[in-house]
Write an enzyme that holds these catalytic residues in place. Sequence first.
Site, mmCIF file in Angstrom:
data_model
loop_
_atom_site.group_PDB
_atom_site.id
_atom_site.type_symbol
_atom_site.label_atom_id
_atom_site.label_comp_id
_atom_site.label_asym_id
_atom_site.label_seq_id
_atom_site.Cartn_x
_atom_site.Cartn_y
_atom_site.Cartn_z
ATOM 1 N N VAL A 205 0.842 -1.187 0.000
ATOM 2 C CA VAL A 205 0.000 0.000 0.000
ATOM 3 C C VAL A 205 0.885 1.247 0.000
ATOM 4 O O VAL A 205 1.912 1.303 0.685
ATOM 5 C CB VAL A 205 -0.946 -0.005 1.224
ATOM 6 C CG1 VAL A 205 -0.195 0.158 2.526
ATOM 7 C CG2 VAL A 205 -2.019 1.057 1.075
ATOM 8 N N HIS A 206 0.524 2.239 -0.808
ATOM 9 C CA HIS A 206 1.330 3.459 -0.893
ATOM 10 C C HIS A 206 0.446 4.670 -1.159
ATOM 11 O O HIS A 206 -0.483 4.618 -1.953
ATOM 12 C CB HIS A 206 2.415 3.334 -1.966
ATOM 13 C CG HIS A 206 1.917 2.904 -3.311
ATOM 14 N ND1 HIS A 206 1.583 1.595 -3.592
ATOM 15 C CD2 HIS A 206 1.711 3.598 -4.459
ATOM 16 C CE1 HIS A 206 1.175 1.498 -4.849
ATOM 17 N NE2 HIS A 206 1.240 2.706 -5.403
ATOM 18 N N LEU A 207 0.767 5.733 -0.470
ATOM 19 C CA LEU A 207 0.032 6.991 -0.566
ATOM 20 C C LEU A 207 0.764 7.930 -1.517
ATOM 21 O O LEU A 207 1.944 8.227 -1.319
ATOM 22 C CB LEU A 207 -0.094 7.626 0.821
ATOM 23 C CG LEU A 207 -0.732 9.019 0.909
ATOM 24 C CD1 LEU A 207 -2.183 8.982 0.440
ATOM 25 C CD2 LEU A 207 -0.642 9.540 2.343
#
Length: 288
Positions: A205-207
């Site tokens: 997961v990456h913002l």
Amino acid sequence: MSLCPWLIVHSIEYLGLNPTSIDSVVVGKDSEVKMKAGQKLHIVNQLYPYTVQFKEDTTGGHGGNKTPREMASEERESHREALSVKAAKQTENTSVPDSLGENIKNTESFAPWSQGLKTSMQDPKMQVYKDDKVVVIKDKYPKARYHWLVLPWQTISSLKALREEHCDLVKHMHQVAEQMVQQCPDATSLRFRTGYHAIPSMSQVHLHVISQDFDSPSLKNKKHWNSFTTDYFMDSQDVIQMLETDGKVTVKEGTSELLKLPLRCHICRKELPTIPALKEHLKSHLPR
């Protein structure tokens, strides 16, 4: 099985980390080897064998002024994006150890190339900030003047794997994203957005923290544009609210179709026919 389109050239250059071989001949890193139709390309320790089939060159040469390597690079990226939705939708019930040695349910299966973020986040040369919970790296193919990724050290495959217990972590990711914007030298003249791709192409997961100028040579096609300017891009605060309210993140059915929408300016909503026309139009919105 036919080989993916970027191998229409008659040679292959090994750039990655995993061992690759043609038939029984190992291709060394940074080496370029000629291939013939019918030969087998083995990727990742012979886990993924492909039989080479060359298709006819309809460009009348090497695609205008582009070199074979430039064409191969663009075709690889397009092929990767074409696979991204399929890869993200595949599910499997496996457990993988996180960085603390605990088992976390992995609800998604990604293609081998999608593990690149996990390598980049461990590379000190890629890191622009880190603490005990997260690390920030520059996007390798930035779609704007400023484009960072905030990643947790804890192994979490994607948005679908987030649960209520991840709320504090996701809030911290958002806070770090805001800090990145505040320290940016152009923070007063450029707008920024922070958010997640609803259907990511990369595992972990990456913002995204991205400036809204979209002034970048890496922004090349409609999928790139629509992934950041439609509801395919889920705002960070909305994701936090979903976790607090529902204990999970819900991706609407048909979200992948948003990538096919017409090109529209994200500021004035004018429709443009091509990416070059869109980029030229965007210049009118840049700060003077």
